[in-house]
Write an enzyme that holds these catalytic residues in place. Structure first.
Site, short mmCIF file in Angstrom:
data_model
loop_
_atom_site.label_atom_id
_atom_site.label_comp_id
_atom_site.label_asym_id
_atom_site.label_seq_id
_atom_site.Cartn_x
_atom_site.Cartn_y
_atom_site.Cartn_z
N GLU A 2 2.20 -9.46 11.41
CA GLU A 2 1.93 -9.08 10.02
C GLU A 2 3.23 -8.76 9.28
O GLU A 2 3.42 -9.16 8.14
CB GLU A 2 0.99 -7.85 10.03
CG GLU A 2 0.50 -7.42 8.67
CD GLU A 2 -0.40 -6.19 8.73
OE1 GLU A 2 -0.56 -5.60 9.83
OE2 GLU A 2 -0.94 -5.80 7.68
N ASP B 95 0.77 -1.25 0.00
CA ASP B 95 0.00 0.00 0.00
C ASP B 95 0.80 1.30 0.00
O ASP B 95 0.57 2.17 -0.83
CB ASP B 95 -0.94 0.02 1.21
CG ASP B 95 -1.70 -1.29 1.35
OD1 ASP B 95 -1.47 -2.22 0.55
OD2 ASP B 95 -2.53 -1.39 2.25
#
Ligand code: 9WN
Length: 424
Positions: free
Chosen positions: A395, A165
């Site tokens: 993550e 992103d």
């Protein structure tokens, strides 16, 4: 810090996958990402296949049950109501059933499908016909809807489509977007993860602006790619698709799909061409390029090395690229940082601007070992093992000190542990 045994981590990884399961599909993690995400779900299916192969196929089928008429497999599928995530289905306004987001994500599915098929051909064969056509339609969507005439490089039209992103790879194109007015919305990600680890408000403003732009076109993907405010060729998507097309060709061979094979071979040639477009002689790496003005990103991202995973044809750049890889890997305690640690934009805790992402490591290491570069491949795997053993299933991770960052109890990290990093 005590290292955990492989056996106890196997058990923990299975527990994470089971507890993130939501009835036929699996969440990346609870609260922060409470829906089904495209490439997460495919890595997850590889993890599930290690202990429940039928459930793995169900995960794959559930993703493609939401495929668009035009072939796109969306990046998020909103099957339940979850007030902890923004932007939800009503913001995207795609009018799909089930509701989805309006862009896609890296197409790793064909590669995962072939791997799971090979694990048990009798079970796999019963799923293969149905899934092949869906994969074929999706790849075709990339090769028609995400290119501009005269070029073969696949463009992303939203940073979310790359799965990376806030990578510095998009900075130049993102900065050029003139949002005119400040959009009014409330971010929910910051109630789950510290803001030092997430994209900035100004980046989010652009993300939502791009979403609103797509919605105004009625999610006309061809138009968005050709005319929209953001179109950048991403080495990540291009290499993942190249590899996926090779695996799709193998599936087509198993199924005797001769007509499809001809088309897939064309796509393979296009992708080799796209790789040439992405090669930067200045940086000696494959680098993101803004399709509108042909400008290269100013730095190197980990996805440059997915060329090994794609098994790109050997070229004159080979030796230079290998030297770049060696430098890139040596500069941090844990490899592979998502962005060059010597670049002024490197940030070891901020999402895709520096941290290690296990899924990318996995793909690069697999590619390197196929090239016979086992020493580096083993070093990458050993770093992944240490990160997980010491810190758990996060993550992403700080490449300088190994600290776990972002969401915890993360499904794709658990899946990659089971499928690749665990010794047991
Ligand atoms: C937006 C789910 C997803 C991953 C992406 C990662 C992150 C979402 C977000 O989480 O993106 O799609 O809201 O930050 O960048 O790769 O698929 O794990």
């Amino acid at each position: 810090m005590k290292y955990k045994s492989d056996y106890s981590l196997d058990k923990e990884a299975i527990r994470i996958l089971r507890s993130n399961e939501w009835g036929g599909y699996t969440l990346p993690t609870q609260k922060l990402y409470p829906y089904q995400w495209n490439w997460d779900s495919m890595f997850i299916s590889l993890g599930l296949a290690q202990f429940d192969i039928n459930r793995a196929w169900l995960e794959i089928e559930s993703l493609f049950n939401s495929q668009w008429e035009n072939g796109m497999a969306a990046h998020i599928i909103f099957r339940n109501k979850a007030p902890t995530y923004f932007p939800g289905p009503e913001v995207w306004g795609t009018n799909q059933d089930p509701p989805t987001s309006g862009c896609s994500q890296p197409p790793i599915a064909a590669t995962i499908v072939l791997k799971i098929y090979k694990m048990n051909k009798i079970i796999g064969r019963s799923y293969l016909d149905n899934i092949f056509i869906k994969l074929y339609k999706w790849h075709k969507w990339f090769h028609t809807m995400r290119v501009i005439s005269g070029g073969h490089a696949i463009a992303i039209t939203h940073p979310w489509e790359s799965g990376r992103d806030n990578s510095p790879d998009w900075d130049e194109a993102i900065e050029k977007i003139n949002t005119k007015e400040e959009l009014i919305f409330t971010r929910l990600d910051l109630s789950h993860v510290d803001k030092s680890m997430r994209p900035s408000d100004s980046e989010y403003n652009k993300y939502i602006y791009l979403l609103e732009y797509g919605k105004k076109t009625g999610w006309d993907h061809a138009h968005i790619t050709r005319e929209g405010p953001f179109a950048v060729a991403d080495p990540g998507i291009n290499f993942i698709l190249l590899r996926a097309n090779k695996d799709l060709l193998s599936i087509a061979e198993i199924l005797n799909k001769d007509v499809h094979k001809v088309e897939i071979k064309k796509w393979l040639a296009y992708s080799e061409d796209a790789a040439n477009y992405l090669w930067s002689d200045t940086l000696k790496a494959y680098v993101a390029r803004n399709i509108r003005n042909n400008l290269y990103s100013t730095g190197i991202s980990n996805v440059s090395f997915l060329s090994y995973y794609a098994n790109l044809n050997k070229s004159e750049n080979e030796d230079d690229h290998y030297s770049t890889l060696i430098k890139f890997i040596k500069n941090t305690k844990y490899c592979i940082p998502s962005f060059d640690s010597k670049h002024h934009k490197f940030n070891p805790i901020k999402y895709w601007r520096g941290p290690v992402w296990i899924i990318i490591n996995y793909m690069i290491a697999e590619g390197l070992s196929n090239y016979g570069l086992n020493d580096i491949s083993n070093k990458i795997r050993s770093d992944v093992r240490n990160l997980i053993k010491k810190n758990g299933f996060y993550e992403y991770y700080n490449p300088l000190n190994g600290r776990g960052l972002g969401g915890n109890n993360f499904s794709w990290t658990a899946a990659i542990w089971l499928a690749w990093a665990s010794d047991s």
